[in-house]
Each structure stands twice: as C-alpha cells, then as structure tokens.
Design a protein around this motif. Structure first.
Motif, PDB file in Angstrom:
ATOM      1  N   PHE A   1      68.610  25.424  14.513  1.00 21.19           N
ATOM      2  CA  PHE A   1      69.988  25.917  14.406  1.00 21.19           C
ATOM      3  C   PHE A   1      70.926  24.777  14.013  1.00 21.19           C
ATOM      4  CE2 PHE A   1      67.941  28.814  17.406  1.00 21.19           C
ATOM      5  CZ  PHE A   1      68.278  30.042  16.864  1.00 21.19           C
TER       6      PHE A   1
ATOM      7  N   ILE B   1      68.568  21.999  20.937  1.00 25.46           N
ATOM      8  CA  ILE B   1      69.939  22.517  20.896  1.00 25.46           C
ATOM      9  C   ILE B   1      70.938  21.386  20.669  1.00 25.46           C
ATOM     10  CG2 ILE B   1      71.680  23.778  22.227  1.00 25.46           C
ATOM     11  CD1 ILE B   1      69.352  25.145  23.712  1.00 25.46           C
TER      12      ILE B   1
ATOM     13  N   PRO C   1      74.612  19.473  20.205  1.00 26.45           N
ATOM     14  CA  PRO C   1      75.818  19.599  21.034  1.00 26.45           C
ATOM     15  C   PRO C   1      76.602  20.858  20.652  1.00 26.45           C
ATOM     16  CG  PRO C   1      75.589  17.354  20.236  1.00 26.45           C
ATOM     17  CD  PRO C   1      74.541  18.162  19.540  1.00 26.45           C
ATOM     18  N   VAL C   2      76.935  21.670  21.647  1.00 21.29           N
ATOM     19  CA  VAL C   2      77.566  22.958  21.363  1.00 21.29           C
ATOM     20  C   VAL C   2      79.055  22.756  21.067  1.00 21.29           C
ATOM     21  CG1 VAL C   2      75.880  24.148  22.778  1.00 21.29           C
ATOM     22  CG2 VAL C   2      78.103  23.552  23.775  1.00 21.29           C
ATOM     23  N   ALA C   3      79.637  23.703  20.359  1.00 23.44           N
ATOM     24  CA  ALA C   3      81.040  23.576  19.956  1.00 23.44           C
ATOM     25  C   ALA C   3      81.668  24.958  19.789  1.00 23.44           C
ATOM     26  CB  ALA C   3      81.147  22.769  18.671  1.00 23.44           C
ATOM     27  N   GLY C   4      81.465  25.807  20.791  1.00 21.04           N
ATOM     28  CA  GLY C   4      82.114  27.111  20.725  1.00 21.04           C
ATOM     29  C   GLY C   4      83.601  26.996  21.004  1.00 21.04           C
TER      30      GLY C   4
ATOM     31  N   TYR D   1      80.920  29.656  12.365  1.00 19.06           N
ATOM     32  CA  TYR D   1      80.258  29.594  13.667  1.00 19.06           C
ATOM     33  C   TYR D   1      78.855  30.167  13.529  1.00 19.06           C
ATOM     34  CZ  TYR D   1      84.701  28.742  16.077  1.00 19.06           C
ATOM     35  OH  TYR D   1      85.871  28.203  16.524  1.00 19.06           O
ATOM     36  N   SER D   2      77.917  29.526  14.231  1.00 21.05           N
ATOM     37  CA  SER D   2      76.580  30.106  14.328  1.00 21.05           C
ATOM     38  C   SER D   2      76.118  29.984  15.763  1.00 21.05           C
ATOM     39  CB  SER D   2      75.606  29.401  13.375  1.00 21.05           C
ATOM     40  OG  SER D   2      75.526  28.037  13.702  1.00 21.05           O
ATOM     41  N   SER D   3      75.084  30.727  16.110  1.00 18.23           N
ATOM     42  CA  SER D   3      74.624  30.704  17.497  1.00 18.23           C
ATOM     43  C   SER D   3      73.108  30.851  17.553  1.00 18.23           C
ATOM     44  CB  SER D   3      75.275  31.829  18.303  1.00 18.23           C
ATOM     45  OG  SER D   3      74.608  33.055  18.078  1.00 18.23           O
ATOM     46  N   TYR D   4      72.596  30.598  18.717  1.00 15.47           N
ATOM     47  CA  TYR D   4      71.201  30.862  19.064  1.00 15.47           C
ATOM     48  C   TYR D   4      71.287  32.124  19.917  1.00 15.47           C
ATOM     49  CZ  TYR D   4      66.904  29.805  21.863  1.00 15.47           C
ATOM     50  OH  TYR D   4      65.711  29.832  22.521  1.00 15.47           O
TER      51      TYR D   4
ATOM     52  N   PRO E   1      75.144  28.083  23.575  1.00 16.70           N
ATOM     53  CA  PRO E   1      74.705  27.518  22.295  1.00 16.70           C
ATOM     54  C   PRO E   1      75.327  28.207  21.077  1.00 16.70           C
ATOM     55  CG  PRO E   1      72.855  28.600  23.393  1.00 16.70           C
ATOM     56  CD  PRO E   1      74.019  28.669  24.329  1.00 16.70           C
ATOM     57  N   ILE E   2      76.533  27.731  20.780  1.00 18.84           N
ATOM     58  CA  ILE E   2      77.304  28.163  19.617  1.00 18.84           C
ATOM     59  C   ILE E   2      77.761  26.884  18.931  1.00 18.84           C
ATOM     60  CG2 ILE E   2      79.454  29.285  18.844  1.00 18.84           C
ATOM     61  CD1 ILE E   2      79.219  31.081  21.355  1.00 18.84           C
ATOM     62  N   TRP E   3      77.704  26.879  17.594  1.00 18.26           N
ATOM     63  CA  TRP E   3      78.078  25.677  16.846  1.00 18.26           C
ATOM     64  C   TRP E   3      79.142  26.011  15.806  1.00 18.26           C
ATOM     65  CZ3 TRP E   3      73.019  27.244  17.767  1.00 18.26           C
ATOM     66  CH2 TRP E   3      72.355  26.495  18.743  1.00 18.26           C
ATOM     67  N   LYS E   4      79.901  24.962  15.497  1.00 17.39           N
ATOM     68  CA  LYS E   4      81.046  25.141  14.595  1.00 17.39           C
ATOM     69  C   LYS E   4      80.933  24.151  13.458  1.00 17.39           C
ATOM     70  CE  LYS E   4      84.853  24.151  16.722  1.00 17.39           C
ATOM     71  NZ  LYS E   4      85.983  24.451  17.638  1.00 17.39           N
ATOM     72  N   LYS E   5      80.974  24.687  12.239  1.00 17.59           N
ATOM     73  CA  LYS E   5      80.984  23.826  11.059  1.00 17.59           C
ATOM     74  C   LYS E   5      82.363  23.916  10.431  1.00 17.59           C
ATOM     75  CE  LYS E   5      78.281  22.950   6.882  1.00 17.59           C
ATOM     76  NZ  LYS E   5      77.161  23.454   6.062  1.00 17.59           N
TER      77      LYS E   5
ATOM     78  N   TRP F   1      79.553  19.331  11.091  1.00 18.13           N
ATOM     79  CA  TRP F   1      79.228  20.025  12.335  1.00 18.13           C
ATOM     80  C   TRP F   1      79.945  19.323  13.475  1.00 18.13           C
ATOM     81  CZ3 TRP F   1      76.923  24.602  12.485  1.00 18.13           C
ATOM     82  CH2 TRP F   1      76.161  24.997  11.379  1.00 18.13           C
ATOM     83  N   VAL F   2      80.835  20.010  14.151  1.00 15.12           N
ATOM     84  CA  VAL F   2      81.646  19.410  15.212  1.00 15.12           C
ATOM     85  C   VAL F   2      80.744  18.962  16.369  1.00 15.12           C
ATOM     86  CG1 VAL F   2      83.465  19.913  16.905  1.00 15.12           C
ATOM     87  CG2 VAL F   2      83.647  20.763  14.560  1.00 15.12           C
ATOM     88  N   ASN F   3      81.009  17.764  16.879  1.00 15.50           N
ATOM     89  CA  ASN F   3      80.311  17.175  18.040  1.00 15.50           C
ATOM     90  C   ASN F   3      78.920  16.643  17.731  1.00 15.50           C
ATOM     91  OD1 ASN F   3      82.464  17.808  19.636  1.00 15.50           O
ATOM     92  ND2 ASN F   3      81.531  19.565  20.641  1.00 15.50           N
TER      93      ASN F   3
END
Lengths: 80, 144
Positions: free
Chosen positions: A9, A74, A76-79, B52-55, B123-127, B137-139
């Motif tokens: 991911f 996984i 680092p998450v960034a929601g 945003y994407s997620s697992y 587990p969510i990610w932000k581009k 990709w943030v962080n």
C-alpha cells in the motif's frame, strides 16, 4: 523455503510497482522478510517507521510466520 | 431507537445529512460533529489535490475498535465515522465524525477522541499533489 503473500500500500506500493505478490522466502519473521524485500526492491522506510499486519491483524515484527500468511507492511499513516 | 456504532471507508462523497439522521436519538441532547477538509497548503507548499488510500480490511477493523473504545470511555448514545479514499479536490470532505449524547461534554470528548485515534492508528495514507507538479506521501520521509 515457504510461500508468503505480500500486499503493498501507499509508498511501498509505488516503490515495489505492484499491489501484491507471492514470494518464496526462508524468512521466519516479518522483520526478516521485510529486510529481505527492502534489500531486493530498495524500500526506503526502516522497520522503526512501519507497522506490520499478518492476516489482516496488527502483529509483532518477531512473530513467527506460517506458509501462506498474508503480510502487509504498513507505512506511517496519515488519515484525516 | 437506532444505536449506530460504525466506521467505514468510503469511495464516494459523504452524505452528511444522511449520516446526521442516523445519529438522531430522542435520548440525546447533543450532537458534536467534526469535518476534515482538504486545504490548499501543507508545510509551506501549495496543494492542488489529495489522494487517500487505505488497507480496507484492517482500516475497517481498527476504525470499528476506536468507535467501541469511545463507547467504553464516554457516556454517548451513537457514533459514526467515515473516511474518504480516492482523489479529493480542495474543499472536499475527507473525514467526518458525529457523536450524539445526552450531554455536550461527552459528545465533544468522544468526537475528539475518535478523530485523533483515526488519524493516529487507522491504515489510511495521504498523497499530496503540489502546484509545482511534485507529489509526496505525507509522513513517509524517514529513511533507512
């Protein structure tokens, strides 16, 4: 050698260029498996920045793996 | 009486009025909501849009755990959280949390708890896509 299913991911998906793959490995733990894959594919994130999930649950890096396990590293998450 | 305790990842625009309706409860005297919006800047760079994407399997599980924790910690009647995935434009709603409770204190506290935990654990990610054409990709800057 045993078989593991890896799902990628976010940044790792981009660095690997794949959503998922099946690998044969002698790695006994997620930590060993990540080290192997990171070397092979040039992943930039260290394990200290990652978490790991085995079969869709958070797990410890040192937990023993079984053949057929699905492993997700996984980033680092960034929601929000 | 409905008692929603739900977290979900959504690939579609969030229907806020519909979500609020699900929180209506004759026992509740307060509704606290949080909307996370896509802003046009981050750390000094002009941002054009976010992806945003997620697992999904683990994101839904962990999000649901957070809602359950909120019910254990606070005297609330209902709680809903939704997080978008996909491409979002400036001003879009990326995340929505709503909590109804008998009293405002618990509603505010639980709403805050849920959004903070979602940001930190799910587990969510932000581009980010910048005006310069670059993406990031943030962080995810830490290097081996």
């Amino acid at each position: 050698m045993v078989t593991y299913n890896i799902q990628y991911f976010a940044l790792l998906r981009e660095q690997r260029g794949l959503d998922a793959e099946t690998v044969e490995s002698s790695a006994a733990t997620a930590e060993e498996l990540y080290a192997e894959l990171a070397t092979r594919h040039g992943f930039t994130l260290p394990t200290t920045a990652l978490k790991v999930a085995i079969n869709d649950d958070f797990s410890k890096w040192q937990a023993p793996l079984s053949s057929g396990d699905t492993i997700v590293f996984i980033p680092p998450v960034a929601g929000g | 009486m409905p008692n929603p305790q739900t977290f979900a990842i959504s690939g579609e625009d969030l229907e806020i009025e519909n979500l609020k309706q699900q929180l209506l409860d004759s026992h509740a005297g307060a509704l606290a909501t949080f909307e996370g919006w896509v802003r046009n800047h981050n750390e000094g760079q002009a941002v054009e849009r976010l992806e945003y994407s997620s697992y999904p399997a683990l994101a839904n599980k962990e999000g649901q755990r957070i809602i359950e924790e909120a019910f254990e910690k606070f005297e609330i009647d209902a709680a809903i959280a939704r997080h978008r995935v996909g491409m979002l434009e400036i001003g879009g709603i990326a995340v929505w949390v709503g909590v109804s409770a008998a009293h405002r204190g618990a509603a505010f506290d639980a709403c805050r708890y849920i959004i903070e935990e979602v940001k930190g654990r799910v587990p969510i990610w932000k581009k980010e896509y910048y005006s310069s054409g670059a993406t990031d990709w943030v962080n995810c800057h830490q290097e081996t």
